[in-house]
Write a protein that holds these residues in place. Structure first.
Motif, PDB file in Angstrom:
ATOM      1  N   MET A 131     -10.315  11.240 -27.896  1.00 19.43           N
ATOM      2  CA  MET A 131     -11.081  10.239 -27.233  1.00 19.43           C
ATOM      3  C   MET A 131     -10.372   9.143 -26.434  1.00 19.43           C
ATOM      4  SD  MET A 131     -13.327   8.305 -29.927  1.00 19.43           S
ATOM      5  CE  MET A 131     -13.393   6.718 -29.032  1.00 19.43           C
ATOM      6  N   TYR A 132     -10.936   8.801 -25.317  1.00 19.99           N
ATOM      7  CA  TYR A 132     -10.589   7.504 -24.791  1.00 19.99           C
ATOM      8  C   TYR A 132     -11.220   6.392 -25.452  1.00 19.99           C
ATOM      9  CZ  TYR A 132      -8.241   9.830 -20.828  1.00 19.99           C
ATOM     10  OH  TYR A 132      -7.274  10.742 -20.103  1.00 19.99           O
ATOM     11  N   VAL A 174      -3.159  17.215 -25.454  1.00 22.92           N
ATOM     12  CA  VAL A 174      -3.774  16.235 -24.936  1.00 22.92           C
ATOM     13  C   VAL A 174      -2.866  15.292 -24.147  1.00 22.92           C
ATOM     14  CG1 VAL A 174      -5.384  13.908 -24.962  1.00 22.92           C
ATOM     15  CG2 VAL A 174      -6.205  16.035 -26.078  1.00 22.92           C
ATOM     16  N   LEU A 175      -1.734  14.741 -24.603  1.00 21.08           N
ATOM     17  CA  LEU A 175      -0.853  13.807 -24.050  1.00 21.08           C
ATOM     18  C   LEU A 175      -0.151  14.663 -22.940  1.00 21.08           C
ATOM     19  CD1 LEU A 175       0.697  11.707 -27.033  1.00 21.08           C
ATOM     20  CD2 LEU A 175      -1.204  11.270 -25.554  1.00 21.08           C
ATOM     21  N   ASP A 176      -0.035  16.061 -23.285  1.00 25.70           N
ATOM     22  CA  ASP A 176       0.614  16.865 -22.363  1.00 25.70           C
ATOM     23  C   ASP A 176      -0.144  16.934 -20.857  1.00 25.70           C
ATOM     24  OD1 ASP A 176       2.912  17.454 -23.729  1.00 25.70           O
ATOM     25  OD2 ASP A 176       2.161  19.364 -24.388  1.00 25.70           O
ATOM     26  N   ASP A 177      -1.496  17.147 -21.356  1.00 22.41           N
ATOM     27  CA  ASP A 177      -2.427  17.219 -20.223  1.00 22.41           C
ATOM     28  C   ASP A 177      -2.462  15.776 -19.291  1.00 22.41           C
ATOM     29  OD1 ASP A 177      -3.259  19.611 -20.743  1.00 22.41           O
ATOM     30  OD2 ASP A 177      -4.795  19.254 -21.848  1.00 22.41           O
ATOM     31  N   GLN A 180       0.497  15.416 -17.230  1.00 22.91           N
ATOM     32  CA  GLN A 180       0.491  16.119 -15.986  1.00 22.91           C
ATOM     33  C   GLN A 180      -0.777  16.070 -15.086  1.00 22.91           C
ATOM     34  OE1 GLN A 180       0.463  20.305 -17.789  1.00 22.91           O
ATOM     35  NE2 GLN A 180       2.122  19.921 -18.894  1.00 22.91           N
ATOM     36  N   GLY A 181      -1.839  15.519 -15.450  1.00 19.73           N
ATOM     37  CA  GLY A 181      -2.553  14.737 -14.784  1.00 19.73           C
ATOM     38  C   GLY A 181      -3.985  15.830 -14.793  1.00 19.73           C
ATOM     39  N   THR A 182      -3.854  16.718 -15.885  1.00 17.61           N
ATOM     40  CA  THR A 182      -4.814  17.450 -15.993  1.00 17.61           C
ATOM     41  C   THR A 182      -5.861  17.263 -17.157  1.00 17.61           C
ATOM     42  OG1 THR A 182      -3.502  19.022 -17.258  1.00 17.61           O
ATOM     43  CG2 THR A 182      -3.478  19.441 -15.033  1.00 17.61           C
ATOM     44  N   SER A 183      -5.747  16.267 -17.805  1.00 21.85           N
ATOM     45  CA  SER A 183      -6.699  15.693 -18.771  1.00 21.85           C
ATOM     46  C   SER A 183      -8.236  15.697 -18.260  1.00 21.85           C
ATOM     47  CB  SER A 183      -6.301  14.554 -19.622  1.00 21.85           C
ATOM     48  OG  SER A 183      -6.600  13.619 -18.710  1.00 21.85           O
TER      49      SER A 183
END
Length: 308
Positions: A131-132, A174-177, A180-183
């Motif tokens: 979570m953020y 999640v960090l990969d997302d 890549q700006g896809t989270s």
């Protein structure tokens, strides 16, 4: 990514280890060393031990609320927390985005003891939430979640280990997302919120006003640390393992000792419970059979009231 990692207990160690394999960790923030035992020997947190092994720089502020400038000065891309143990100040969150690895399926079990409370409540399933972070405890938007089964024999140690491994893998995804700006981010449903506040001494106690399952689940959630507390006459025992008793006496009142030779079985409000591993103050954890051989305090027929 350039990351500041924040964590303290064993739960955090697999997360740190995995993160170090995929990203650059600029700094590890963990709780100060603690005085442990009668001799008050200063002991580092599990995360500090792992960070030293990995050769990572370490920061141990007594109060992060007052001492966070070191982190800001590093200008990391992201802060990652996993059971750090202190609230991140708003001033820090305003300047650096942070994500948290939390040991429950939020919005259930916000707080510092989600794994323990899942066991206390006898759940068959829990999970991990990435979570953020916001300043309000565990209330940030959910990025991803993954469910984890709770087995009958799981205790705090085994369930924490399973969750931390799942959390470490999920975090990397999640960090990969994010890179890549896809989270994705999903606000939590405030109507479904439950809490699992940090365990206090009163939460460690078991008594014979509980059902058999409630006592066993409380013991599971507190094993192997700090152990469930049971008051018997003038003695305090720590209990680490128990099972449903196989002796039933409907005429006995809860707290009645049904057996105290080789096995310790005590009547509960809905059956009986057998204690399998116990510890007296100042002694080692032992099988109940060995404990009974060395004492003459507990006898069959006694009624153990304990504290209510």
């Amino acid at each position: 990514m350039n990351i500041v990692f924040m964590g303290t207990p064993n739960f955090s160690v697999p997360v740190l280890t995995k993160l170090n394999q995929h990203h650059h960790i600029m700094l590890v923030v963990t709780q100060p060393d603690k005085a442990v035992g009668r001799k008050k020997i200063m002991m580092p947190s599990p995360v500090k031990v792992k960070a030293l092994e990995l050769g990572l720089p370490i920061f141990q502020p007594v109060s992060l609320r007052k001492d966070y400038q070191t982190i800001i000065d590093l200008k990391p891309d992201l802060i990652v927390t996993a059971a750090y143990g202190q609230m991140l100040p708003q001033e820090l969150l305003d300047q650096i985005e942070a994500v948290n690895v939390h040991g429950s399926l939020l919005p259930h079990y916000r707080g510092g003891a989600p794994i323990q409370y899942a066991l206390f409540d006898g759940l068959k399933e829990t999970g991990i939430t990435i979570m953020y972070m916001t300043y309000k405890m565990d209330s940030g938007d959910i990025i991803r979640q993954e469910k984890v089964s709770i087995e009958k024999d799981d205790n705090y140690e085994t369930l924490s280990k399973k969750l931390s491994i799942v959390g470490a893998d999920l975090l990397i995804q999640v960090l990969d997302d994010i890179t890549q700006g896809t989270s994705q981010r999903t606000p939590q449903n405030e109507q479904d919120v439950t809490f699992a506040y940090t365990i206090k001494p009163a939460d460690e106690e078991i008594h014979f006003g509980m059902t058999t399952s409630q006592m066993i689940n409380r013991i599971r959630g507190l094993s192997p640390e700090p152990g469930a507390t049971l008051h018997i006459k003038n003695m305090t025992l720590k209990v680490y393992r128990a099972q449903k008793g196989d002796i039933i006496d409907d005429k006995a009142i809860p707290g009645s000792v049904l057996m105290a030779h080789k096995r310790l079985i005590i009547k509960t409000i809905d059956g009986s419970i057998e204690f399998l591993e116990v510890q007296q103050p100042g002694k080692k954890v032992m099988a109940t059979k060995d404990f009974l051989n060395g004492q003459n305090i507990i006898q069959q027929g006694d009624v153990i009231e304990g504290r209510k």
